[in-house]
Write a protein that holds these residues in place. Structure first.
Motif, PDB file in Angstrom:
ATOM      1  N   LEU A 187     -34.194  12.565  71.640  1.00  0.00           N
ATOM      2  CA  LEU A 187     -34.528  11.162  71.876  1.00  0.00           C
ATOM      3  C   LEU A 187     -33.285  10.303  71.690  1.00  0.00           C
ATOM      4  CD1 LEU A 187     -37.262   9.779  72.553  1.00  0.00           C
ATOM      5  CD2 LEU A 187     -37.467   9.216  70.125  1.00  0.00           C
ATOM      6  N   ASN A 216     -35.849   6.104  74.389  1.00  0.00           N
ATOM      7  CA  ASN A 216     -36.995   5.641  73.580  1.00  0.00           C
ATOM      8  C   ASN A 216     -37.558   4.302  74.044  1.00  0.00           C
ATOM      9  OD1 ASN A 216     -35.232   3.697  72.608  1.00  0.00           O
ATOM     10  ND2 ASN A 216     -35.299   4.371  70.469  1.00  0.00           N
ATOM     11  N   THR A 223     -35.254   3.589  65.539  1.00  0.00           N
ATOM     12  CA  THR A 223     -36.486   3.989  66.222  1.00  0.00           C
ATOM     13  C   THR A 223     -37.605   3.123  65.662  1.00  0.00           C
ATOM     14  OG1 THR A 223     -35.585   6.236  66.345  1.00  0.00           O
ATOM     15  CG2 THR A 223     -37.917   5.970  66.863  1.00  0.00           C
ATOM     16  N   ALA A 232     -42.365   7.706  73.907  1.00  0.00           N
ATOM     17  CA  ALA A 232     -41.554   8.063  72.744  1.00  0.00           C
ATOM     18  C   ALA A 232     -42.418   8.156  71.490  1.00  0.00           C
ATOM     19  CB  ALA A 232     -40.439   7.042  72.548  1.00  0.00           C
TER      20      ALA A 232
END
Length: 295
Positions: A187, A216, A223, A232
């Motif tokens: 990711l 993502n 994140t 994601a």
């Protein structure tokens, strides 16, 4: 990880440094009031990385200046790390435990962080990589990690920065070799932000040739669940094991309760205080057991 007073003060200080050389004191005062308003109006779900994006936008609009372009820096560090990749891979494969060695080297790459460090020096990168006294992974957590990998069907590897992603690629290669049935997804950031790795960096460094890579959907340096795409989020929620690189990912993910193994260097004073660590000390800890480390 929720926004905290230390990070709020750090954000204010960074903004003041950004405008220190400007001459119009009244306008500078007006700007700093807007900076503090952004912090005062922070949402319960906000954290240091999400606030940072709001402040970058504020700075650009208020001072009518384009946001910093890290494209050349990213290319330079990607190419720099690609040049030394063969020698690092040789060291990893000749070690007694190639997987642990690959993760240690990947963690060292976390030094390449223009958001957290005022001056990222290539010579320091080389010095850290050559240091014979590299911080080992926490032995207890590493054994937990190996036991879970033996049973896992899926793993998500969350990258952090440009250049660093070359070392992440080596870690992913070793993981795939030692666990051929493990489904691995890498990711990256969905949009350019500081020097964080995106799909373009994954392509340039060859990561896309090694594993499936997904953006993502976000431009936050981390994140951050409110900002990432549904795809994601689904990948993370369904993963048996997650490897999360870097401070920004820890700041945005800590407290979520997923089975995350955080891998990063302590690059700022807050992290050094929280983990009782020296500058650039390496950390390897699990989300579900991190409370004991932070106490």
């Amino acid at each position: 990880m929720k926004l905290n007073p230390f990070c709020m003060c750090c954000a204010v200080n960074k903004q003041e440094k950004n405008i220190r050389a400007f001459s119009d004191m009244e306008r500078k005062t007006e700007y700093m009031k807007k900076v503090m308003a952004v912090l005062a109006e922070a949402d319960e779900l906000d954290c240091a990385p999400s606030i940072s994006i709001k402040l970058k936008k504020l700075f650009s609009e208020f001072w009518d200046r384009p946001e910093e372009d890290y494209a050349e820096i990213k290319r330079n560090f990607n190419q720099l790390m690609l040049k030394i990749e063969p020698s690092v891979e040789e060291k990893i494969r000749s070690s007694s435990d190639p997987l642990e060695a690959a993760l240690v080297y990947a963690r060292i790459g976390n030094y390449i962080d223009f958001a957290a460090l005022p001056d990222v020096d290539p010579q320091t990168v080389f010095s850290l990589l050559d240091d014979e006294n590299k911080d080992p992974l926490d032995p207890g957590e590493y054994q937990h990690f190996l036991c879970e990998l033996a049973e896992a069907k899926s793993l998500v590897y969350i990258t952090d920065n440009c250049g660093e992603i070359v070392l992440d690629k080596l870690a992913v290669k070793i993981l795939k070799e030692q666990y051929p049935d493990l489904h691995i997804t890498v990711l990256v950031r969905g949009f350019p932000t500081v020097n964080d790795a995106t799909i373009e960096d994954a392509e340039e460094t060859g990561m896309t040739a090694v594993a499936r890579v997904k953006g993502n959907g976000s431009n936050v340096c981390g994140t951050w669940f409110p900002g990432i795409s549904e795809e994601a989020r689904a990948l993370l929620d369904s993963a048996d094991v997650i490897i999360s690189k870097g401070q920004g990912n820890f700041e945005t993910l800590n407290g979520c309760g997923l089975n995350i193994y955080y891998l990063f260097l302590c690059k700022c004073e807050w992290f050094q205080m929280q983990f009782h660590a020296r500058p650039l000390e390496g950390m390897f800890l699990n989300e579900r057991r991190a409370a004991s480390v932070l106490s």
